[in-house]
Design a protein around this motif. Structure first.
Motif, mmCIF file in Angstrom:
data_model
loop_
_atom_site.group_PDB
_atom_site.id
_atom_site.type_symbol
_atom_site.label_atom_id
_atom_site.label_comp_id
_atom_site.label_asym_id
_atom_site.label_seq_id
_atom_site.Cartn_x
_atom_site.Cartn_y
_atom_site.Cartn_z
ATOM 1 N N GLU A 180 7.947 10.007 8.013
ATOM 2 C CA GLU A 180 9.234 10.805 8.136
ATOM 3 C C GLU A 180 8.874 12.093 7.611
ATOM 4 N N VAL A 181 8.423 11.806 6.219
ATOM 5 C CA VAL A 181 8.041 12.914 5.513
ATOM 6 C C VAL A 181 6.733 13.944 6.365
ATOM 7 N N SER A 224 0.875 -1.293 -0.096
ATOM 8 C CA SER A 224 -0.134 0.018 0.062
ATOM 9 C C SER A 224 1.102 1.224 -0.084
ATOM 10 N N ASN A 225 2.212 1.263 -0.602
ATOM 11 C CA ASN A 225 3.109 2.318 -0.708
ATOM 12 C C ASN A 225 3.565 2.753 0.480
ATOM 13 N N ILE A 274 -0.944 12.742 0.675
ATOM 14 C CA ILE A 274 -0.556 11.592 -0.112
ATOM 15 C C ILE A 274 0.491 10.936 0.969
ATOM 16 N N TYR A 275 1.154 11.562 1.701
ATOM 17 C CA TYR A 275 1.927 10.913 2.821
ATOM 18 C C TYR A 275 1.228 10.410 3.931
ATOM 19 N N ALA A 286 2.649 -2.044 8.791
ATOM 20 C CA ALA A 286 2.086 -0.678 9.470
ATOM 21 C C ALA A 286 3.381 -0.147 10.089
ATOM 22 N N HIS A 292 -2.907 6.083 6.376
ATOM 23 C CA HIS A 292 -2.366 4.698 6.316
ATOM 24 C C HIS A 292 -2.631 4.009 7.736
ATOM 25 N N VAL A 293 -2.332 2.542 7.575
ATOM 26 C CA VAL A 293 -2.674 1.784 9.009
ATOM 27 C C VAL A 293 -1.562 2.434 9.823
ATOM 28 N N LEU A 294 -1.922 2.662 11.307
ATOM 29 C CA LEU A 294 -0.894 2.962 12.092
ATOM 30 C C LEU A 294 -0.489 1.650 12.660
ATOM 31 N N PRO A 295 0.763 1.801 13.326
ATOM 32 C CA PRO A 295 1.407 0.567 13.672
ATOM 33 C C PRO A 295 0.556 0.287 15.194
ATOM 34 N N TYR A 343 6.375 20.431 -1.725
ATOM 35 C CA TYR A 343 7.224 20.328 -0.438
ATOM 36 C C TYR A 343 8.436 21.428 -0.592
ATOM 37 N N MET A 385 -0.315 18.809 0.128
ATOM 38 C CA MET A 385 0.239 17.723 -0.261
ATOM 39 C C MET A 385 0.382 16.709 0.724
ATOM 40 N N ASP A 406 7.725 15.954 9.255
ATOM 41 C CA ASP A 406 8.329 17.267 8.814
ATOM 42 C C ASP A 406 7.467 18.427 8.202
ATOM 43 N N GLU A 430 -0.301 7.117 2.402
ATOM 44 C CA GLU A 430 0.728 6.009 2.317
ATOM 45 C C GLU A 430 1.700 5.636 3.373
ATOM 46 N N GLY A 431 1.491 6.624 4.452
ATOM 47 C CA GLY A 431 2.433 6.246 5.447
ATOM 48 C C GLY A 431 3.792 6.612 5.571
ATOM 49 N N TRP A 432 3.939 7.618 4.848
ATOM 50 C CA TRP A 432 5.565 8.046 4.690
ATOM 51 C C TRP A 432 5.654 9.166 6.244
ATOM 52 N N LEU A 443 15.553 12.575 4.667
ATOM 53 C CA LEU A 443 14.392 13.090 3.829
ATOM 54 C C LEU A 443 14.365 13.183 2.481
ATOM 55 N N PRO A 464 6.560 2.920 3.493
ATOM 56 C CA PRO A 464 7.945 2.886 3.216
ATOM 57 C C PRO A 464 8.073 1.680 4.403
#
Lengths: 157, 1348
Positions: free
Chosen positions: B602-603, A20-21, B594-595, A132, B836-839, B564, B591, B606, B598-600, A36, A23
């Motif tokens: 770290e981005v 699901s994209n 999308i992060y 997750a 995105h699904v959280l841990p 960004y 923006m 920021d 998709e669960g980014w 980053l 990382p």
């Protein structure tokens, strides 16, 4: 800007992206604390995966060159059967005339080795494969580090 | 490309001047006139003039419009696509007025005498005059050692046409002949005067005019073309053709080559076609024109010497530079002809000369050096363009990069290095040039694919949009670097922006004291200005352009990454430009999604911190609060040191906020530190009961954060449950508080008894239309510390049936600075969530599975009185869903059948049922009965199951009502079920119907299984006699219309009935009605076996015998016949429980069709009683048949078909009397040889061998007495032990005290030599494969029994 003076191409970053994209893992070579830039870089390659996916009906995992980021870096992609994406960013050495260029399919062994490492990880029954959270397996990270650091063109892993 | 003069980057295309159609460009605009300026144009240029006014008619305007449409100016003329290859070649088209000045060929002689050459004569000077642009002309900008100027390109691009089109109008206002002639002559004069300026060596007339002072040929070889328009058509002006040919003759123009006529009243389509065909016709001549110019340049190049200067100079352009100049010109002319491969060759030669000669010989950083750089850039750009034109994308990209490496090398060697802001500026520009070139080219390989077409296979390319695939002609051994692929323009805009950033960084290094000339300021500001330059705006422009390109090509993530960068850039510059805060915030918010999705993390982290920063500065409190809310989530975000995580105070100290923000945030839109789950204790509950449920909320806030206190928590349901509102009251240690059980971080608050219902006052308006009229509320402590879990146990009473579901928990947070409604969906679907699904998901549930958890208290081990909270899984599919069932029926219906076990077919079934009212009050009850699975009858229609209601009336509470009903069971077996439904309603509540059904299986089986045996018998009656009259009363049956005259045969149908039912059935009687006969016979059932009852237990067999007499109506009829009968049984069950009367049922069982063979001679063997001693066994041959018949009759009459009982005879074990009856029903005399074969098993008395003659329609019997030898053996064995005998089946010895013997009597028709088969004719005789068998009783009891 990449101002690498290294003549030979080397791996700059390896990223494992989940189905699901999200990382799952990201390593940079040499390891830096500020990843980053590579996060953005690898995230942007997902566009290419998405665009090319309909064309990849033959089950070919190798997405080849996704694009070259600038004169120094080029992103290569690989898609596993389970939708996990592997992205390798190669520092091709500044793009000078004298640098040995990358051959087509040069990175295939790298991707195979990375995929094998991932398969070993997933085969561990105690690994919770819910995408997750990032991968924390030491063995896996060490293997990624080994692959990323030891590769040069023409080397078999 | 804006940095370069437009002429240098413009794509070359043949120039066509349209004269006499008005001149839209001729505006008194300084910029425009500057763009067309040319040295010595006014004084030395040849003026092409005409006295005829310009054509301004609508037809003329239309024509001008279509001419201008064919114009393709700019950096990319025309497009190379497969579809458009046949398009008209590119043209550059300019509309000029009637009067036009052509650029001068030669410069003026030097105005003042040069002192260095006083001796030069004037004639000498005239000879060495050069173009005003030549480096040899003193007035030229290139003088004395420049290579090429943009003006030279301008001359060919804009001023000096390949084709000069002059438009005139034919005079058609009147048909007045003299006036027309006058006007035509004016036209001729004008055309001829214009024409003189072009094609100097076309006609002799022109040569003569060269000498004249006022009109000189310009000397240019441009083609001169005339287009005539006419206002009126040939219909209204009939002489047009004649006048046109006159005009052509007089001007010496050839039709459709240099002379064109656009007929009147042409439609726009026709005008477009006219222009198109005109251009197509003229195009070859333009190629020729530019080829001539090429030839000229090539000649000059091949001369290999520097032309003599107009005025001698100490500095002069070296020969190599001259060659470079000619190569460049050749390349440009090739480009005019669109011969790109030639152009590339010439440009490459020029480029090489530039690098090897000019850069090396010219003083670094001089003006000429800069010009050389410019020329190198332009040449490279043109080469790249030529490659692109030829679709050689990789070659183009490589050539582009080659220029960078060459420039880098030159600058590093000779210049000020590449680590300067100037080089960064140049790199940025060089990237931007490529991007702009690609954008102008709009190459099909990079064309953004519209989303609607992505599904079409023919549109799909191998690598859509990102980079162009390598050409086929690239050498395989030539390894392709990834950067050798030509990417789409977005990438180059992006790189350009990155180099601007680099430039900005480098410009910071400039110190004020630096002199301007110590820096590389090629095409960029000098250091003093560079320090003040606004790099941010430059960068933003490029980034936005890049983003647009990426968005167009579906690279959304890339675009978001650029967004960004843009936002970061704006934040960095916001200290100077305040409005950037808000703009950056907008970019960041667009923006972040999308992060998040998709669960980014770290981005996103920021981005969120940036949002907080922007929000605080721009006064957008809402964004700050939401971002602060998200950053609280410790599962994905790192904790920032020295930051106070306090949601309530996150807007403190922000002065920019004008309005107190009020927000509604949905849980699935943000990263939530709160998780909520809702579970019902059981998934199904009846109306009227109460249900316990638990709301579990967990905080995973940053550990250092201040506990969050909500003022309200609202739980909304779907379905008939009421909204629950929890209000915050600070918890005080007090006995009146609800009991709280807390262990470590989990605490359970029991609110089951603290919930009150609150009715919204009806006179007040509702706060919102959707809010409920009444709700439940309770007060509790709603403070949640980091890592804490609170479980609220709630209870509600159910009033309505239906489905209920917990939908959403709304946390209301009110602080001084803001108000926040945070809605967490309790039935959240991960697919639809934008996060995105959280841990942390799944932490609440047990690892062992189960979707929900239920917290229970269990005593803590070891500590007395202490409890701890444990969770156990709830395995419902959706623990937040509750099914509320209607009030359950409490009337109990029982039913039973009066018979036990299965129901038999054709039976009267009696069902007794009882309804017991278990309700608390009276109920009015009706009963419906339905039989399911009733078998269809033969026609397929099914008997409709009755569903009528039978009223039972009012049954008081606790009382019962009993009823019974009967129905006949079906006549075939079936798997039925009976459904009895009690429909009732309470007397107090007639509106609510309640139903209580019971269903019972009711298989219907057949109690009988039948097998049939049909065999012939010897008819006891005598046969009809030739010599006696038929006895009417015998043969004429009652009811039969026809007298039966044929021979009567007797048959015996043996029916074996096996009881199948579990219960004993008594068969009370049976009948065998004849249903149908076929074949001309009369069938009569003369005997229906033994009357009386037969009891049939399960598995037992009862045998029924039916004797049937079959008589042909006619003696002559020999056909076979058949009889259809059915077996009708009257029976009853032996044991009937209850008060049921013994009901006699009748079941009709089908019997297979009984076949009667045709009249043929046959032999029947029958066991008979021993005949009287006196009687002869066999009638002597020749005795009259009547005697014999009588005897037979006598004997037969005595014998019943079962073994006859003869009192006189003595039964001896092992002895049987056997009678063979030979029947001849035919009309022939038949003679038979009869042989009785000897047998080891028995002895016999009777004829061993004899011959019999049978008259037509007669029969005779043969009598034998058989005595078996094995009697003693059997008897002995029997005495020894029955068991032994029982199992000894071989040798004909039977366990039942008799044996089968096989008497072999052969009866052969002497005439036909055919053996007659012997058929059994009585009991005790059977046939198997080996032949006839006779049962001989060998035991006395058996014999007696048989006799009885």
């Amino acid at each position: 800007m990449s101002t690498s003076s290294m003549a030979s191409p080397r791996i700059a970053c390896i990223a494992i992206i989940g189905k699901s994209n999200s990382p799952l893992h990201l390593s940079t070579f040499p390891a830096t604390s500020n990843t980053l830039k590579y996060h953005f870089l690898t995230h942007a390659t997902l566009d290419v995966f998405q665009a090319r996916l309909p064309l990849k009906s033959n089950g070919d995992s190798d997405f080849g060159l996704l694009y070259s980021v600038d004169e120094g870096l080029a992103a290569y992609g690989w898609l596993t059967n389970t939708g996990v994406k592997i992205i390798v960013v190669v520092d091709v050495g500044g793009g000078g005339a004298g640098t040995p260029a990358m051959k087509d399919g040069e990175l295939k062994p790298v991707f195979r080795a990375l995929q094998t490492a991932y398969i070993h990880l997933v085969c561990n029954p105690f690994y919770e494969n819910d995408e997750a959270k990032p991968i924390t397996s030491k063995r896996f990270i060490e293997e990624i580090r080994r692959i990323g650091e030891s590769w040069t063109p023409g080397v078999t892993l | 490309m804006d940095a370069y003069p437009p002429e240098l980057v413009a794509h070359e295309a043949p120039l066509l001047l349209v004269s006499g159609l008005g001149a839209p460009e001729d505006l008194p605009d300084a910029d425009v006139s500057a763009a067309y300026s040319y040295p010595q144009l006014a004084e030395n240029g040849a003026r092409v003039t005409s006295t005829v006014p310009p054509v301004t008619t609508p037809a003329g305007e239309l024509l001008l419009l279509h001419f201008m449409r064919a114009d393709s100016s700019g950096a990319w003329a025309g497009r190379v696509t497969d579809k458009l290859k046949s398009q008209t070649p590119p043209w550059r088209i300019r509309a000029v007025g009637r009067n036009y000045t052509l650029p001068p060929r030669k410069a003026n002689p030097p105005s003042s005498e040069s002192p260095s050459s006083p001796t030069d004569g004037p004639s000498n000077r005239i000879q060495t005059l050069h173009s005003p642009l030549s480096p040899l002309s003193p007035d030229s900008p290139l003088y004395p050692d420049g290579v090429i100027t943009a003006l030279w390109l301008r001359k060919h691009q804009l001023l000096l046409p390949a084709v000069f089109v002059s438009i005139y109008e034919l005079y058609t206002e009147t048909n007045d002949l003299p006036l027309q002639n006058l006007k035509d002559n004016e036209l001729i004069a004008a055309i001829n005067s214009q024409k003189r300026h072009f094609s100097p060596n076309l006609s002799g007339g022109l040569i003569s005019s060269i000498s004249s002072d006022d009109v000189r040929s310009s000397g240019h070889r441009s083609k001169f073309v005339v287009v005539l328009l006419s206002e009126k058509s040939i219909l209204s002006s009939p002489r047009i053709d004649e006048r046109l040919s006159y005009l052509k003759r007089s001007t010496n123009l050839s039709p459709n080559i240099t002379f064109f006529f656009l007929p009147a009243l042409s439609s726009p389509v026709e005008v477009a076609a006219f222009v198109s065909s005109l251009l197509t016709t003229l195009y070859p001549s333009t190629i020729e024109y530019y080829r001539d110019l090429s030839k000229h340049s090539r000649r000059k190049r091949n001369k290999g010497s520097v032309p003599p200067p107009t005025a001698p100079s100490s500095r002069a352009l070296p020969l190599q530079a001259w060659n470079l100049r000619f190569e460049f010109k050749l390349a440009v002319f090739a480009e005019f002809r669109q011969e790109m491969d030639i152009a590339v060759r010439n440009y490459e030669t020029a480029y090489e000369k530039l690098l090897t000669e000019v850069f090396e010989t010219t003083t670094s950083w001089s003006e000429r050096w800069t010009e050389a750089r410019l020329l190198a850039d332009i040449t490279s750009l043109r080469i790249v363009r030529c490659y692109l034109w030829g679709e050689q994308y990789t070659a183009a990209k490589r050539r582009w990069a080659y220029h960078i490496s060459q420039m880098t090398s030159i600058l590093d060697r000779k210049g000020r290095g590449t680590d300067t802001y100037g080089f960064a500026a140049w790199m940025s520009r060089w990237n931007r040039c490529l991007a702009e070139l690609l954008q102008a080219a709009n190459l099909p390989v990079f064309a953004p694919v519209p989303p609607s077409l992505t599904l079409r296979s023919d549109v799909l390319q191998d690598t859509p949009n990102i980079y162009a695939p390598a050409e086929k002609n690239i050498n395989v051994s030539d390894r392709l670097a990834p950067q050798d692929y030509l990417h789409h323009q977005g990438f180059y805009y992006l790189h350009a922006a990155e180099y601007i950033a680099e430039r900005s960084r480098r410009s910071k290094r400039i110190s004020i004291s630096d002199a301007d000339n110590t820096h590389d300021s090629y095409l960029c500001p000098v250091p003093s200005e560079e320090i003040a330059a606004d790099h941010v705006v430059l960068q933003l422009t490029l980034l936005q352009q890049a983003r647009r390109e990426f968005v167009l090509r579906g690279q959304k993530r890339m675009a978001d990454g650029i967004t960004y960068t843009i936002a970061k850039l704006k934040i960095a510059a916001a200290s100077e430009k305040g409005e950037f805060w808000g703009e950056a915030l907008k970019e960041l918010r667009s923006m972040a999604g999308i992060y998040r999705k998709e669960g980014w993390w770290e981005v996103l982290e920021d981005v969120l911190w940036s949002i907080v920063q922007c929000g605080r500065n721009s006064g957008d409190g809402g964004s700050v609060v939401v971002a602060g809310l998200e950053l609280l989530c410790k599962n994905v975000f790192k904790e920032r040191k020295a930051w106070v995580y306090d949601l309530g105070r996150c807007l403190d100290g922000v002065e920019t906020i004008k309005v107190r923000p009020t927000m509604v945030v949905r849980g699935e839109d943000v990263v939530s530190f709160l998780t909520a789950s809702y579970t019902f204790a059981s998934p199904k509950v009846h109306v009227g009961d109460s249900i316990t449920s638990q709301l579990t909320i967990t905080s995973s806030a940053q550990p250092s954060s201040i506990p969050v206190t909500f003022s309200e928590l609202k739980i909304n349901y779907e379905g008939p449950l009421k909204t629950i509102l929890l209000k915050h009251t600070p918890s005080v240690i007090d006995a009146s508080n609800p009991p709280t059980i807390s262990t470590n971080t989990v605490s359970k608050i029991d609110l089951k008894n603290a919930i009150h219902e609150l009715q919204h006052p009806s006179n007040e308006p509702l706060p919102s239309p959707t809010s409920a009229k009444s709700f439940l509320y309770a007060n509790t402590d709603l403070t949640l510390a980091p890592g804490e879990t609170k479980v609220f146990e709630l209870s509600s009473t159910l009033r309505e049936a239906g489905e209920a579901k917990a939908i959403c928990a709304t946390f209301v947070f009110v602080s001084e600075g803001f108000e926040l409604d945070f809605m967490l969906m309790l039935d959240a679907d991960d697919e639809e969530s934008s996060v995105h699904v959280l841990p942390n998901r799944g932490q609440g549930a047990l690892a062992a599975g189960g979707d929900g958890v239920w917290w229970t208290e269990i005593p803590k081990k070891g500590i007395e009185g202490a409890v701890e909270l444990k969770k156990k899984p709830l395995r419902g599919v959706e623990p937040g869903r509750l099914e509320i069932l209607p009030r359950p029926p409490k009337i109990d219906v029982t039913a039973k059948s009066t018979v036990q076990g299965d129901i038999y077919v054709d039976e009267i079934v009696r069902i007794e049922f009882e309804a017991v009212n278990g309700e608390d009050e009276e109920a009015v009850v009706d009963v419906g009965v339905k039989i399911l699975g009733w078998p269809g009858d033969e026609h397929g229609t099914e008997e409709p199951p009755t569903a009528s209601l039978y009223p039972l009336g009012t049954i008081p509470s606790g009382a019962s009502a009993k009823r019974a009903f009967t129905f006949p069971s079906p006549s075939v077996p079936a798997d039925c079920a009976i459904e009895i439904t009690a429909h009732y309603h309470l007397v107090s509540d007639p509106e609510t119907p309640i139903a209580k059904p019971i269903v019972a299986e009711m298989p219907v089986i057949s109690p009988f299984r039948t097998t049939f045996d049909f065999s012939p018998r010897v008819h006891p009656e005598r046969w009809p006699d030739y010599f006696s009259l038929p006895e009417q009363d015998i043969t004429l049956q009652e009811g039969s219309k026809e007298r039966a005259l044929g021979i009567t045969q007797r048959w015996c149908l043996t029916v074996a009935i096996v009881g199948m039912g579990p219960e004993t059935v008594e068969i009370e009687g049976w009948e065998l009605p004849v249903l149908d006969v076929a074949g001309g016979v009369l069938a009569t059932v003369v005997q229906t076996g033994n009357d009386g009852n037969a009891e049939l237990v399960q598995g037992a067999t009862a045998e029924l015998l039916f004797i049937i007499d079959v008589q042909k109506f006619s003696l002559e009829d020999r056909r076979s016949a058949s009889v259809d009968v059915s077996l009708s049984l009257r029976w009853r069950r032996k044991d009937v429980s209850g008060d049921g009367l013994p009901v006699i049922n009748t079941t009709s069982l089908p019997v297979p069709r009984l076949p009667i063979p045709g009249s043929e001679p046959r032999v029947l063997a029958a066991l008979v009683a021993p005949p009287p001693v006196k009687a002869p066994v066999l009638s002597p041959p020749g005795s009259p048949p009547i005697t014999k018949l009588t005897r037979v009759r006598t004997a037969s009459t005595a014998a019943s078909m079962l073994l006859p009982t003869l009192p006189n005879s003595i039964a001896i074990p092992g002895v049987v009397h056997l009678e063979y009856m030979l029947e001849n029903p035919t009309n022939y005399f038949l003679t038979f040889n009869v042989v009785m074969e000897a047998n080891e098993e028995f002895a016999f008395s009777g004829p061993k061998q004899t011959s019999l003659q049978l008259l037509p329609v007669s029969r005779v019997s043969l009598h034998y007495r058989l005595f078996t030898f094995k009697v003693d053996d059997v008897a002995q064995k029997r005495a020894e032990g029955e068991k032994k005998v029982e199992f000894e089946q071989d040798g004909g010895v039977n366990a039942e005290g008799g044996i089968w013997v096989r008497p072999g009597l052969r009866v052969v028709d002497r005439y036909f030599n055919k053996t007659l088969r012997v058929s059994p004719g009585s009991e005790g005789i059977a046939v198997d494969k080996a032949g006839l068998m006779v049962w001989v009783p060998t035991w006395e009891e058996e014999v007696k029994e048989v006799e009885r």
